[in-house]
Write an enzyme that holds these catalytic residues in place. Structure first.
Site, PDB file in Angstrom:
ATOM      1  CE  LYS A  54       7.686   1.276  10.761  1.00  0.00           C
ATOM      2  NZ  LYS A  54       7.343   2.149   9.634  1.00  0.00           N
ATOM      3  CD  GLN A  98       8.967   3.990   6.827  1.00  0.00           C
ATOM      4  OE1 GLN A  98       8.804   2.920   7.395  1.00  0.00           O
ATOM      5  NE2 GLN A  98       8.588   5.139   7.362  1.00  0.00           N
ATOM      6  CG  ASP A 121       1.462   1.296   7.509  1.00  0.00           C
ATOM      7  OD1 ASP A 121       1.647   1.320   8.739  1.00  0.00           O
ATOM      8  OD2 ASP A 121       2.312   1.673   6.680  1.00  0.00           O
TER       9      ASP A 121
END
Ligand code: NAP
Length: 291
Positions: A54, A98, A121
């Site tokens: 990422k 994460q 997200d």
């Protein structure tokens, strides 16, 4: 084999390139780069790989990457304090924590602390609510990528019969909401669904997000159906999806492979969401349909 293979890797590369161009233009207008902060707690090797890729993708898209690596024994309070700092930092447009988090940290406590307007997200309940009610918000990256692949393949999904298998908050439910918003007729199936093959047999679109290798069989499919395989299962034969690819490819009209299908779209959509966040945070106009 008759199905067209949907090349998610190529679609993701095109999307990343477009995002990179828009991000460069954003820097010119806003006088700063769009910024994505990624937080990793602990040393889970798979998560470390995701975070590294990422970070690389963020830099390649002309954005700033802020990486925060915290030890596995970080307290929930300390993680929440970091989220608060990132919420208040004007250089940070998007925040991604994460998952999974270590067991002693409550995921919901952390994810609901992220400013919904930095929640790239799309996991915050405010963004889930926005998606459910048709308001502008952040959509989880994996189902967003699936919808883009479907639209690339089919053009319009309006009026199509779709079966989404799996009802998780990060894939199945938002996928069903996106398809509903795009005017497909959606069946959301799960482990208690009766006669799943019967539902799948009527579907023009099948999205499998189950987490069981080769779960969806070719003989269940309606000939010509478009099949999106979200599954990523590590087996002795390597990475495989939730669809029995060989069986399905002889019946489907088009199908995503694993790897190389949905997976690459997820990071590309994360960058897209960050670009959108940056424009909103800086008050710069953006034509989202052009990305
Ligand atoms: P999850 O949270 O474990 O949810 C799995 C869903 O499948 C649940 O809703 C479950 O139903 C349903 N299910 C389980 N057994 C079933 C059965 N026999 N028949 C019908 N439905 C059944 O999984 P997830 O997080 O959504 O992930 C699904 C898959 O996608 C995994 O392989 C994951 O690795 C992959 N994934 C890929 C990406 C990507 O970037 N490509 C991103 C996220 C996830 P119940 O609700 O009734 O238990």
């Amino acid at each position: 084999m008759s199905a067209r293979i949907i090349d998610g890797k190529a679609a993701a590369a095109r999307l990343r390139e477009r995002v990179g161009e828009f991000a460069a233009a954003f820097e010119g207008t806003a006088g700063r780069k769009a910024g994505l902060a990624v937080v990793l707690v602990g040393d889970d090797p798979a998560s470390a790989v995701y975070v590294r890729s990422k970070g690389k993708a963020t830099l390649a898209a002309n954005m700033t990457s802020f990486e925060h690596r915290l030890p596995a024994d970080t307290t929930e309070d300390a993680l929440i304090a970091l989220v608060d700092t990132l919420n208040a930092d004007p250089a940070v447009d998007g925040i991604l924590v994460q998952l999974p988090l270590p067991r002693h940290i409550r995921e919901a406590a952390v994810l609901t602390r992220i400013d919904p307007d930095k929640d790239v997200d799309g996991f915050h309940p405010v963004n889930a609510g926005r998606l459910a009610t048709g308001l502008n918000g952040f959509v989880p990256c994996t189902p967003l990528g699936c919808l883009m692949l479907l639209k690339d393949e089919l053009g319009d999904v309006s009026g199509k019969d779709a079966v989404v298998i799996g009802r998780s908050n990060i894939v199945g439910k938002p996928m069903a909401a996106l398809l509903t918003a795009a005017s497909a007729t959606v069946t959301l199936a799960h482990s208690r669904t009766r006669d799943l093959p019967g539902h799948v047999a009527r579907a023009d679109i099948v999205v499998a997000a189950v987490g069981i290798p080769h779960f969806v069989k070719g003989e269940w499919l309606k000939p010509g159906a478009t099949v999106i395989d979200v599954g990523i299962n590590r087996t002795d034969d390597g990475l495989v999806g939730d669809v029995d690819f060989n069986g399905a490819a002889s019946v489907a009209g088009a199908i995503t492979p694993v790897p190389g299908g949905v997976g690459p779209m997820t990071i590309a959509c994360l960058l897209r969401n960050t670009l959108v966040a940056a424009h909103r945070n800086a008050g710069v106009a953006l034509d989202k349909d052009a990305i």
